[in-house]
Design a protein around this motif. Structure first.
Motif, mmCIF file in Angstrom:
data_model
loop_
_atom_site.group_PDB
_atom_site.id
_atom_site.type_symbol
_atom_site.label_atom_id
_atom_site.label_comp_id
_atom_site.label_asym_id
_atom_site.label_seq_id
_atom_site.Cartn_x
_atom_site.Cartn_y
_atom_site.Cartn_z
ATOM 1 N N PRO A 110 -8.121 3.551 1.306
ATOM 2 C CA PRO A 110 -7.097 4.143 2.176
ATOM 3 C C PRO A 110 -7.473 3.980 3.654
ATOM 4 O O PRO A 110 -8.645 4.132 4.009
ATOM 5 C CB PRO A 110 -7.101 5.627 1.795
ATOM 6 C CG PRO A 110 -7.771 5.702 0.475
ATOM 7 C CD PRO A 110 -8.717 4.553 0.406
ATOM 8 N N SER A 111 -6.508 3.642 4.454
ATOM 9 C CA SER A 111 -6.685 3.398 5.898
ATOM 10 C C SER A 111 -7.775 2.361 6.177
ATOM 11 O O SER A 111 -8.350 2.343 7.266
ATOM 12 C CB SER A 111 -7.030 4.699 6.650
ATOM 13 O OG SER A 111 -6.129 5.715 6.302
ATOM 14 N N HIS A 130 -5.336 4.166 -5.100
ATOM 15 C CA HIS A 130 -5.381 4.295 -3.632
ATOM 16 C C HIS A 130 -5.847 5.704 -3.252
ATOM 17 O O HIS A 130 -5.585 6.157 -2.139
ATOM 18 C CB HIS A 130 -3.993 3.999 -3.075
ATOM 19 C CG HIS A 130 -3.958 3.616 -1.625
ATOM 20 N ND1 HIS A 130 -4.912 2.816 -1.031
ATOM 21 C CD2 HIS A 130 -3.069 3.921 -0.626
ATOM 22 C CE1 HIS A 130 -4.602 2.648 0.248
ATOM 23 N NE2 HIS A 130 -3.493 3.316 0.512
ATOM 24 N N ASP A 153 0.820 -1.217 0.000
ATOM 25 C CA ASP A 153 0.000 0.000 0.000
ATOM 26 C C ASP A 153 0.856 1.271 0.000
ATOM 27 O O ASP A 153 1.941 1.296 0.592
ATOM 28 C CB ASP A 153 -0.885 0.038 1.250
ATOM 29 C CG ASP A 153 -1.996 -1.005 1.203
ATOM 30 O OD1 ASP A 153 -1.986 -1.868 0.300
ATOM 31 O OD2 ASP A 153 -2.874 -0.958 2.085
ATOM 32 N N ASP A 154 0.320 2.284 -0.632
ATOM 33 C CA ASP A 154 0.770 3.676 -0.525
ATOM 34 C C ASP A 154 1.763 4.153 -1.581
ATOM 35 O O ASP A 154 1.795 5.330 -1.891
ATOM 36 C CB ASP A 154 1.311 4.020 0.883
ATOM 37 C CG ASP A 154 0.258 3.772 1.955
ATOM 38 O OD1 ASP A 154 -0.933 3.989 1.675
ATOM 39 O OD2 ASP A 154 0.614 3.325 3.056
ATOM 40 N N HIS A 165 -5.073 10.002 -0.436
ATOM 41 C CA HIS A 165 -5.256 9.031 0.644
ATOM 42 C C HIS A 165 -6.467 9.413 1.497
ATOM 43 O O HIS A 165 -6.408 9.477 2.724
ATOM 44 C CB HIS A 165 -3.992 8.945 1.513
ATOM 45 C CG HIS A 165 -3.811 7.610 2.175
ATOM 46 N ND1 HIS A 165 -4.271 7.345 3.441
ATOM 47 C CD2 HIS A 165 -3.239 6.461 1.741
ATOM 48 C CE1 HIS A 165 -3.980 6.097 3.755
ATOM 49 N NE2 HIS A 165 -3.352 5.533 2.745
HETATM 50 ZN ZN LIG Z 1 -2.703 3.552 2.481
#
Ligand SMILES: [Zn+2]
Length: 350
Positions: free
Chosen positions: A282-283, A244, A105-106, A248
């Motif tokens: 996201p999260s 993503h 991720d990210d 975010h």
């Molecule tokens: Zn993320």
């Protein structure tokens, strides 16, 4: 449950899992028809370039840790598939035994620097869900940087008013006090967000006050995302670049949400030269309201932070994953690879 009892229960569960593994239980479940109808999607975030894993072991793993995980995959006969192909096979009922997907991720720079060499050595495909804001705006992710800086200075006790916005004396050894101060500093820094240069100067001043080497944080790129050119490079090397959101974020307003995804897609597709149709919340923030919006946007699959193995009849926009971190003992990791974790309902905190 008090902490001692909780730890004892955890110890017993791990012991029971290790016992089951020792008598071949994991291997038996891994080879079963039950596991073959399921897909395990693994989730990682950053790979440490320095000591980031010592600060945040839920977010960063070391290259040595990742190598050991890949060895377990290889030695256990697990088949690592590209995400899109794996989900299509899952739906058709044609997955190979012991199917696994790797996701990161990210879009951290450390993916290219530290994960790609390992993935290439093992010949494993992987998907990287890239948030594009810090990709096109190349500087360290502000929130992470502030939290890390306070951790670096953790031996200090700050006198009241030592840092802007600080409320009373702060013992940086205390995680809660540290995180609270980091949130205050983040808000202070945000006030300067219209003037990037002023914000950068402000953060570097805070670093200096704390005795933290700011230039080293910038130079080492530990909290940078990949540049657009680096995103293009991982795509050229065969890695999957996917959605993503741009910043975010998961706004509840439809047009803002769709803008986040479309802006993200525009930037990623321009670099990767391939369609970006797979999404990661996201999260792990999932709301049923997003599902029709994602469908309208032509999103094929979406992964969550919910623990589990994906099933053929599950919603492809609510795919579960196993978030692997340095806090996960090897026996728990292997229980999820084999399917035992799902079967015995070994959830978070296991
Ligand atoms: Zn993320």
């Amino acid at each position: 449950m008090d902490e001692t009892l909780h730890n004892a229960a955890r110890h017993i569960r791990h012991g029971a899992l290790a016992g089951l593994r020792a008598v071949g239980g994991f291997r038996w479940i891994a080879a079963s028809g039950w596991r073959r109808r399921r897909l395990l999607i693994l989730c990682y975030h950053g790979v440490s370039l320095k000591d980031e894993h010592e600060w945040h072991q839920e977010l960063f793993v070391t290259p040595a840790f990742l190598r050991r995980r890949f060895e377990i995959l290889r030695d256990g006969g697990y088949v690592v598939l590209p995400l899109g192909e794996a989900v299509r096979s899952l739906r058709r009922g044609s997955l190979p035994p012991r199917s696994v997907v790797l996701t990161f991720d990210d879009g951290f720079h450390n993916f290219l620097a530290a994960a790609v060499p390992l993935l290439e050595e093992f010949g494993y495909p992987a998907t990287n869900y890239v948030s594009s804001y810090y990709c096109v705006n190349q500087r360290p992710i502000l929130r992470l940087t502030l939290r890390y800086m306070l951790w670096c200075a953790r031996s200090q006790k700050l006198a009241p008013d030592f840092l802007p916005g600080q409320d009373g004396a702060v013992d940086l050894q205390d995680r809660q006090q540290r995180e609270k101060l980091a949130a205050i500093l983040f808000d202070e820094a945000q006030m300067l967000s219209s003037d990037r240069e002023a914000q950068r100067a402000w953060v570097s001043k805070i670093a200096k006050q704390l005795g933290v080497d700011w230039s080293n944080i910038v130079r080492s790129r530990i909290f940078h995302l990949m540049t657009p050119a680096e995103v293009a490079e991982i795509a050229r090397r065969g890695f999957d670049v996917q959605l993503h959101t741009h910043r975010h974020r998961t706004p509840r307003d439809k047009s803002t949400f769709c803008h986040e995804v479309l802006e993200n897609r525009r930037i990623l597709e321009a670099q990767a030269g391939r369609p970006a149709t797979h999404f990661c919340y996201p999260s792990g923030d999932v709301d049923p309201v997003f599902l029709p919006w994602l469908r309208e946007l032509g999103v094929e699959t979406a992964t969550t932070g919910r623990v589990g193995l994906a099933k053929a009849d599950g919603d492809v926009l609510l795919l579960p994953r196993f978030i692997d971190t340095m806090a996960q003992p090897e026996v728990v990791f292997e229980s999820w690879l084999s399917g035992t974790g799902e079967m015995l309902n070994v959830r978070k905190g296991a």
